[in-house]
Enzyme design. Sequence first.
Site, PDB file in Angstrom:
ATOM      1  N   HIS A 210       0.797  -1.230   0.000  1.00 17.52           N
ATOM      2  CA  HIS A 210       0.000   0.000   0.000  1.00 17.52           C
ATOM      3  C   HIS A 210       0.830   1.282   0.000  1.00 17.52           C
ATOM      4  CE1 HIS A 210       0.949   0.121   4.283  1.00 17.52           C
ATOM      5  NE2 HIS A 210       0.563   1.375   4.285  1.00 17.52           N
TER       6      HIS A 210
HETATM    7  C1  UD1 Z   1      -2.079   5.654   6.117  1.00 14.12           C
HETATM    8  C2  UD1 Z   1      -0.782   6.088   6.767  1.00 14.12           C
HETATM    9  C3  UD1 Z   1       0.258   4.978   6.620  1.00 14.12           C
HETATM   10  C4  UD1 Z   1      -0.272   3.671   7.142  1.00 14.12           C
HETATM   11  C5  UD1 Z   1      -1.560   3.341   6.449  1.00 14.12           C
HETATM   12  C6  UD1 Z   1      -2.144   2.056   6.946  1.00 14.12           C
HETATM   13  C7  UD1 Z   1      -0.266   8.512   6.680  1.00 14.12           C
HETATM   14  C8  UD1 Z   1       0.589   9.518   6.019  1.00 14.12           C
HETATM   15  N1  UD1 Z   1      -0.204   7.278   6.137  1.00 14.12           N
HETATM   16  O1  UD1 Z   1      -1.849   5.541   4.728  1.00 14.12           O
HETATM   17  O2  UD1 Z   1       1.405   5.332   7.357  1.00 14.12           O
HETATM   18  O3  UD1 Z   1       0.678   2.647   6.906  1.00 14.12           O
HETATM   19  O4  UD1 Z   1      -2.481   4.409   6.674  1.00 14.12           O
HETATM   20  O5  UD1 Z   1      -3.366   1.785   6.362  1.00 14.12           O
HETATM   21  O6  UD1 Z   1      -0.943   8.826   7.631  1.00 14.12           O
HETATM   22  N2  UD1 Z   1      -9.664   4.616   2.938  1.00 14.12           N
HETATM   23  C9  UD1 Z   1     -10.800   3.838   2.990  1.00 14.12           C
HETATM   24  N3  UD1 Z   1     -11.296   3.517   4.213  1.00 14.12           N
HETATM   25  C10 UD1 Z   1     -10.709   3.933   5.356  1.00 14.12           C
HETATM   26  C11 UD1 Z   1      -9.550   4.718   5.280  1.00 14.12           C
HETATM   27  C12 UD1 Z   1      -9.026   5.033   4.056  1.00 14.12           C
HETATM   28  O7  UD1 Z   1     -11.356   3.452   1.989  1.00 14.12           O
HETATM   29  O8  UD1 Z   1     -11.226   3.619   6.458  1.00 14.12           O
HETATM   30  C13 UD1 Z   1      -9.121   5.011   1.621  1.00 14.12           C
HETATM   31  C14 UD1 Z   1      -9.082   6.511   1.486  1.00 14.12           C
HETATM   32  O9  UD1 Z   1     -10.250   6.992   0.937  1.00 14.12           O
HETATM   33  C15 UD1 Z   1      -7.882   6.753   0.616  1.00 14.12           C
HETATM   34  C16 UD1 Z   1      -6.990   5.545   0.863  1.00 14.12           C
HETATM   35  O10 UD1 Z   1      -7.770   4.602   1.565  1.00 14.12           O
HETATM   36  O11 UD1 Z   1      -8.229   6.748  -0.725  1.00 14.12           O
HETATM   37  C17 UD1 Z   1      -5.766   5.918   1.615  1.00 14.12           C
HETATM   38  O12 UD1 Z   1      -6.040   6.328   2.964  1.00 14.12           O
HETATM   39  P1  UD1 Z   1      -5.073   7.386   3.717  1.00 14.12           P
HETATM   40  O13 UD1 Z   1      -5.422   7.453   5.141  1.00 14.12           O
HETATM   41  O14 UD1 Z   1      -5.002   8.598   2.909  1.00 14.12           O
HETATM   42  O15 UD1 Z   1      -3.628   6.818   3.619  1.00 14.12           O
HETATM   43  P2  UD1 Z   1      -3.054   5.355   3.696  1.00 14.12           P
HETATM   44  O16 UD1 Z   1      -2.455   5.055   2.378  1.00 14.12           O
HETATM   45  O17 UD1 Z   1      -4.074   4.409   4.273  1.00 14.12           O
END
Ligand code: UD1
Length: 368
Positions: A210
């Site tokens: 990821h």
């Molecule tokens: C975040 C953390 C990363 C961690 C990861 C674990 C930061 C900078 N990064 O990255 O360190 O390893 O989480 O998962 O804080 N989404 C969903 N459902 C959710 C949450 C997110 O669908 O409950 C989707 C969001 O819409 C987005 C994507 O997942 O498109 C990424 O989520 P985001 O929190 O931006 O960053 P991660 O890549 O998850």
Amino acid sequence: MSSKPIRAVAVAGARPNFMKIAPLLRELASRDRFETFLVHTGQHYDQAMSGGFFEELGIAEPDANLGVGSGTHASMTAEVLRLMEPLLQEQEPDVLIVVGDVNSTLAASLAAVKLGIPVAHVEAGLRSFDRGMPEEINRLMTDAISRWLFVTEPAGEVNLRKENVDPSWIHFVGNVMIDTLLANVERAKERDTLERHGLEPGGYGVLTLHRPSNVDDADHLRKLFSVLEEIHQEIPIVFPVHPRTTAAIQNKLGGRPPALRMLEPLGYLDFLRLLMDARLVLTDSGGIQEETTVLRVPCLTLRENTERPVTIDQGSNLLVGTDPDVIRAEARRILDDDAKEGGIPDLWDGGAAARIVDVLERDLGAGT
Ligand code: UD1
């Protein structure tokens, strides 16, 4: 001596935070001296990435949920910063406890220090020395403003000393993520995860992917999937897909999924059950490098660097980067039963949360 309570606000925001905060909350609750208020920032919000973990790990309902949701780095960080300020003014805690390196970790810490509230950072001092990683910026900045820096491995202390952190503020306490793993290993063994997915112990690999550096570029992702599909020809590769990666497959690979055994994101116990009996694990996660080390399962880390060097020096982890030839060769070696033998790092023993709360109780409880 009076026994004025020590008021702590604890913050969790994204999936890897929940397994780190759980043992701390349990330890704080077990001590009369502490009054704890839990904030969920809502950076991760759905059942698969958040809600399920609260239930499985026995974390109480958060006292406040900021509901910030997803967004750009700046907007997410700004929302947490803006919403934490009045909350902290109202709560007036003696300490803010943050874990890990996500955007919520940094934003909450910044709100606290500006109000004169000292910050305890759990999992401090880790450095990948790669400032292209958003987590590295969060680590550097959170550590620079924290008053207690709780480190998981010796390299953490070395890094912080180089950054001129007062040595008396640094505490090598072990790893709260491993507290959670050890507390849940027996429960995980009882899960029927392997049966449900038609897997045999030792007869499959596990993949997680990821990191923006791996999934945000179409060519890079395609190249990675191609070598992983080759390995899948030899041993089934089970791939619980992170939402960021699902979005990348949709938007960058035209919705064409890789030929791997793809699953929805798993809960904590199901994932632990999968890890325990995997023949090999391929990952770009931070925490999984640590979990496979403790489980002594061979792990190939698909990154050019790691902020967790003890998993390489002592554990079962190998840094293989993203060159298909190297990935193929190292996977081959594991499948030929020539995997690296690993040991368990110091203080990764289930007692980290107790050591952390001991330090806070000593430092904050004195003289009140
Ligand atoms: C975040 C953390 C990363 C961690 C990861 C674990 C930061 C900078 N990064 O990255 O360190 O390893 O989480 O998962 O804080 N989404 C969903 N459902 C959710 C949450 C997110 O669908 O409950 C989707 C969001 O819409 C987005 C994507 O997942 O498109 C990424 O989520 P985001 O929190 O931006 O960053 P991660 O890549 O998850």
